[in-house]
Write a protein that holds these residues in place. Structure first.
Motif, PDB file in Angstrom:
ATOM      1  N   PRO A 148       0.490   5.637   0.101  1.00 56.17           N
ATOM      2  CA  PRO A 148      -0.346   6.846   0.203  1.00 56.17           C
ATOM      3  C   PRO A 148      -0.886   7.303  -1.449  1.00 56.17           C
ATOM      4  O   PRO A 148       0.318   7.404  -2.261  1.00 56.17           O
ATOM      5  CB  PRO A 148       0.529   8.124   0.220  1.00 56.17           C
TER       6      PRO A 148
ATOM      7  N   TYR B 288       0.903  -1.835  13.038  1.00 57.92           N
ATOM      8  CA  TYR B 288       1.515  -1.323  11.363  1.00 57.92           C
ATOM      9  C   TYR B 288       2.893  -2.071  11.858  1.00 57.92           C
ATOM     10  O   TYR B 288       3.176  -3.042  11.107  1.00 57.92           O
ATOM     11  CB  TYR B 288       1.261  -0.098  10.812  1.00 57.92           C
TER      12      TYR B 288
ATOM     13  N   LEU C  89      -3.828   5.084   1.877  1.00 54.45           N
ATOM     14  CA  LEU C  89      -3.740   4.067   1.773  1.00 54.45           C
ATOM     15  C   LEU C  89      -3.753   3.553   0.495  1.00 54.45           C
ATOM     16  O   LEU C  89      -5.821   3.636   1.100  1.00 54.45           O
ATOM     17  CB  LEU C  89      -3.147   2.847   2.900  1.00 54.45           C
TER      18      LEU C  89
ATOM     19  N   ARG D  46       1.038   3.427  14.120  1.00 54.91           N
ATOM     20  CA  ARG D  46       2.207   2.725  13.449  1.00 54.91           C
ATOM     21  C   ARG D  46       2.742   2.126  14.097  1.00 54.91           C
ATOM     22  O   ARG D  46       3.397   1.194  13.669  1.00 54.91           O
ATOM     23  CB  ARG D  46       2.779   4.507  13.777  1.00 54.91           C
TER      24      ARG D  46
ATOM     25  N   THR E 119       9.314   3.635  -2.562  1.00 56.45           N
ATOM     26  CA  THR E 119       9.648   5.186  -2.173  1.00 56.45           C
ATOM     27  C   THR E 119      10.434   5.542  -2.029  1.00 56.45           C
ATOM     28  O   THR E 119      11.643   6.578  -1.905  1.00 56.45           O
ATOM     29  CB  THR E 119       9.361   4.873  -0.863  1.00 56.45           C
TER      30      THR E 119
ATOM     31  N   GLU F  87       7.166  -0.148   7.830  1.00 59.46           N
ATOM     32  CA  GLU F  87       6.494   1.468   9.078  1.00 59.46           C
ATOM     33  C   GLU F  87       5.845   2.082   8.161  1.00 59.46           C
ATOM     34  O   GLU F  87       6.388   2.410   7.587  1.00 59.46           O
ATOM     35  CB  GLU F  87       8.128   1.170   9.699  1.00 59.46           C
ATOM     36  N   LEU F  88       5.545   3.025   8.613  1.00 64.16           N
ATOM     37  CA  LEU F  88       4.943   4.339   8.012  1.00 64.16           C
ATOM     38  C   LEU F  88       5.460   5.330   9.106  1.00 64.16           C
ATOM     39  O   LEU F  88       5.835   5.394  10.275  1.00 64.16           O
ATOM     40  CB  LEU F  88       2.778   4.152   9.142  1.00 64.16           C
TER      41      LEU F  88
ATOM     42  N   SER G  68       0.945  -1.382   0.123  1.00 65.32           N
ATOM     43  CA  SER G  68       0.357  -0.047  -0.120  1.00 65.32           C
ATOM     44  C   SER G  68       0.853   1.553  -0.062  1.00 65.32           C
ATOM     45  O   SER G  68       2.231   1.541   0.124  1.00 65.32           O
ATOM     46  CB  SER G  68      -0.550   0.255   0.883  1.00 65.32           C
TER      47      SER G  68
ATOM     48  N   THR H 110      -2.299   8.905  10.063  1.00 68.39           N
ATOM     49  CA  THR H 110      -0.156   8.313  10.587  1.00 68.39           C
ATOM     50  C   THR H 110       0.430   8.935  11.761  1.00 68.39           C
ATOM     51  O   THR H 110       1.616   8.712  12.123  1.00 68.39           O
ATOM     52  CB  THR H 110       0.659   7.993   9.670  1.00 68.39           C
TER      53      THR H 110
ATOM     54  N   ASP I 183       5.157   9.385  10.331  1.00 72.00           N
ATOM     55  CA  ASP I 183       4.119  10.197  11.140  1.00 72.00           C
ATOM     56  C   ASP I 183       4.580  11.528  10.049  1.00 72.00           C
ATOM     57  O   ASP I 183       4.930  12.705  10.067  1.00 72.00           O
ATOM     58  CB  ASP I 183       4.611  10.481  11.912  1.00 72.00           C
TER      59      ASP I 183
ATOM     60  N   ARG J 104       8.551   1.342   3.024  1.00 73.87           N
ATOM     61  CA  ARG J 104       6.920   1.541   3.777  1.00 73.87           C
ATOM     62  C   ARG J 104       6.495   0.924   3.413  1.00 73.87           C
ATOM     63  O   ARG J 104       5.130   1.074   4.762  1.00 73.87           O
ATOM     64  CB  ARG J 104       6.277   3.230   2.948  1.00 73.87           C
ATOM     65  N   GLU J 105       6.446  -0.122   3.237  1.00 76.08           N
ATOM     66  CA  GLU J 105       5.437  -1.504   3.765  1.00 76.08           C
ATOM     67  C   GLU J 105       6.012  -2.272   5.309  1.00 76.08           C
ATOM     68  O   GLU J 105       5.264  -3.095   5.288  1.00 76.08           O
ATOM     69  CB  GLU J 105       6.124  -2.970   2.639  1.00 76.08           C
TER      70      GLU J 105
END
Length: 338
Positions: free
Chosen positions: A8, A280, A258, A277, A110, A249-250, A6, A271, A252, A246-247
């Motif tokens: 942004p 996740y 998503l 977080r 990312t 950890e999210l 997922s 977030t 802030d 980014r898969e």
């Protein structure tokens, strides 16, 4: 609900191979591989993995849980009263089959590369490392529209043609949640297809994020584990797991949307919530551990690559580690014989 790969919505990805023309991308990729893997590309029959073959190269002590009983050297076992297995040199002519995951979740990234570009880089490295006189490379590419097969052939021209096809394949992009994507083959189907065409013992390399059909219950095996295990009975299997930070950890960054690249379903997430977080990150870590355990049970060698790491250095370290493991028993056997 699992949000595979997922991202942004509308988030820009870092520039990578996709920003260049096809021919420039291919030249850049070939140059990157040959420079980073220079020390591994010298000499004949120095493949990606020290694989099993047909020429006997001595014996060593049996390791329970690691060695196949069918490789037992009964003559040495009877003489020494200690179980031994046969060591063999790799066949000089190697056929390598690639299964490349090109599903929508592989188009996320990312860092410097997205997962699809990293998968192509891994294919390039594998192709150059397994190239040699008589060696052949074939591929099955698993996309949303099904499997595309590239028959096994030898030579640089064939490898560059495969890489060009992977680099220029159209990107799927996200789907509208009201318009589901076409039903295509999954990873288990791709592995079954490789099993049907890979008739001669050789090397099978699977390049994927391995998120396909992961069960919600960690105690259940993913659907691709059984066909991967069947491949590992006949072939050496290397599983190249491709991930993006980014898969795991999210960040802030406030309110984000998503998007599931496989279905187009969307969910807004705040977030700034630390507890969210942490949940996740814990779920992502458990998911990756689930993948690692399934690969281990299947008997595949595991090579994890990340879009935010030096993939060339990771591949070099992996190959050196595999060669040290292969050489250690031979040295032990020679020392014992002396």
């Amino acid at each position: 609900m699992r949000w595979r790969g997922s991202a942004p919505a509308g988030a820009p990805t870092a520039p990578g191979l996709a920003d260049l023309t096809s021919d420039r991308r291919l030249r850049r990729l070939e140059l990157a591989v040959t420079r980073r893997l220079d020390g591994l590309l010298h000499g004949r029959y120095r493949g990606l993995l020290p694989g099993p073959g047909s020429e006997t190269a001595g014996s060593r002590e049996y390791r329970p849980g690691e060695d196949e009983v069918r490789r037992m050297d009964w003559a040495v076992t009877a003489r020494t009263t200690v179980p031994h297995v046969r060591e063999v040199d790799a066949d000089r002519e190697l056929t390598t089959w690639l299964l490349v995951d090109a599903s929508p979740s592989m188009e996320y990234g990312t860092a410097e590369l997205d997962k699809r570009e990293l998968a192509v880089a891994a294919v390039a490295a594998i192709g150059f490392l397994t190239a040699g006189v008589g060696n052949r490379l074939g591929a099955q590419v698993l996309g949303p529209d099904g499997l595309r097969r590239f028959p096994p052939r030898s030579g640089r021209t064939h490898l560059l043609g495969l890489l060009r096809a992977l680099l220029t394949a159209p990107r799927v992009g996200g789907h509208d949640g009201d318009d589901p994507p076409p039903a295509g083959d999954d990873l288990a189907d791709g592995l079954a297809a490789v099993h049907r065409v890979a008739l001669r013992r050789g090397l099978v390399v699977v390049v994927s994020d391995f998120l396909d059909a992961l069960p919600d219950d960690p105690g259940r095996a993913p659907s691709w584990e059984a066909p991967l295990r069947r491949l590992a009975v006949r072939h050496q299997v290397l599983a190249v797991e491709v991930t993006d930070p980014r898969e795991l950890e999210l960040p802030d960054v406030g309110l984000v949307t998503l998007v599931d690249p496989e279905t187009g379903r969307r969910r807004e997430v705040w977030t700034g919530d630390r507890a969210l977080r942490e949940r996740y990150a814990a779920a992502a870590s458990a998911q990756r551990e689930q993948v690692r355990q399934a690969l281990r049970r299947s008997g595949a060698t595991h090579l994890p690559l990340r879009t935010d790491r030096d993939w060339g250095a990771d591949i070099v370290r992996h190959v050196h580690a595999q060669r040290r493991l292969a050489a250690a028993p031979a040295r032990t056997a020679r020392g014992g014989a002396a």
